[in-house]
Design an enzyme around this catalytic site. Sequence first.
Site, PDB file in Angstrom:
ATOM      1  N   HIS A 134      40.723 -30.970  84.065  1.00  0.00           N
ATOM      2  CA  HIS A 134      41.381 -29.527  83.967  1.00  0.00           C
ATOM      3  C   HIS A 134      41.904 -29.370  85.451  1.00  0.00           C
ATOM      4  O   HIS A 134      41.672 -30.063  86.311  1.00  0.00           O
ATOM      5  CB  HIS A 134      40.214 -28.389  83.824  1.00  0.00           C
ATOM      6  CG  HIS A 134      39.268 -28.271  84.902  1.00  0.00           C
ATOM      7  ND1 HIS A 134      38.291 -29.027  85.076  1.00  0.00           N
ATOM      8  CD2 HIS A 134      39.310 -27.323  86.105  1.00  0.00           C
ATOM      9  CE1 HIS A 134      37.699 -28.904  86.445  1.00  0.00           C
ATOM     10  NE2 HIS A 134      38.340 -27.683  86.690  1.00  0.00           N
ATOM     11  N   HIS A 190      45.956 -30.046  91.667  1.00  0.00           N
ATOM     12  CA  HIS A 190      45.419 -31.300  91.433  1.00  0.00           C
ATOM     13  C   HIS A 190      44.435 -31.219  90.385  1.00  0.00           C
ATOM     14  O   HIS A 190      43.715 -30.180  89.997  1.00  0.00           O
ATOM     15  CB  HIS A 190      44.841 -31.873  92.732  1.00  0.00           C
ATOM     16  CG  HIS A 190      43.579 -31.274  93.103  1.00  0.00           C
ATOM     17  ND1 HIS A 190      43.573 -29.812  93.576  1.00  0.00           N
ATOM     18  CD2 HIS A 190      42.349 -31.532  92.803  1.00  0.00           C
ATOM     19  CE1 HIS A 190      42.212 -29.495  93.798  1.00  0.00           C
ATOM     20  NE2 HIS A 190      41.542 -30.489  93.403  1.00  0.00           N
TER      21      HIS A 190
END
Length: 163
Positions: free
Chosen positions: A40, A117
Amino acid sequence: MRLFVAIELDDSLKKTITGTLHDLKKSGVKGSYVASNNLHLTLAFIGEVEDALEIKNALQTISCKPFKLSLSDLGNFGDILWIGVKGNQGLSKVAKDVREALDHAGISYDRKKFAPHITLVRKATGSWKSVKAPKGEMMVKKISLMKSSMKDGKTVYTRVAEI
């Protein structure tokens, strides 16, 4: 319960990134690999709370307009390996809106500068420089309030709310 706000990745992007996880293992990188179903992009880490209702209500004030999420390069923060995400206005806006909604509701969260990220490996050792970053993208249409818990010694992320 331990909560965070995130962009859940679609199955296609998870599959693409899983190939990179295998490449990292083949190249000898050791560490705590993130399970494919847990991949995620975190927008805001909230941490331990008793009740999620106030957070859900704060997030309901956000409108998440669809935008494209595209993978970029591999990188690291110390011993954490990650795949970067190309910055864009849609992503920047939703991250800013989440943080403003939490601020407005008086909800505390980790205030580190937003650096988009997707974490791949924690406590990583070994050289990852020869591994190529995957190409991939998806349309983001919603964000999620996620709960992190342990089950049978493994981290499990569960959606608490969708916005």
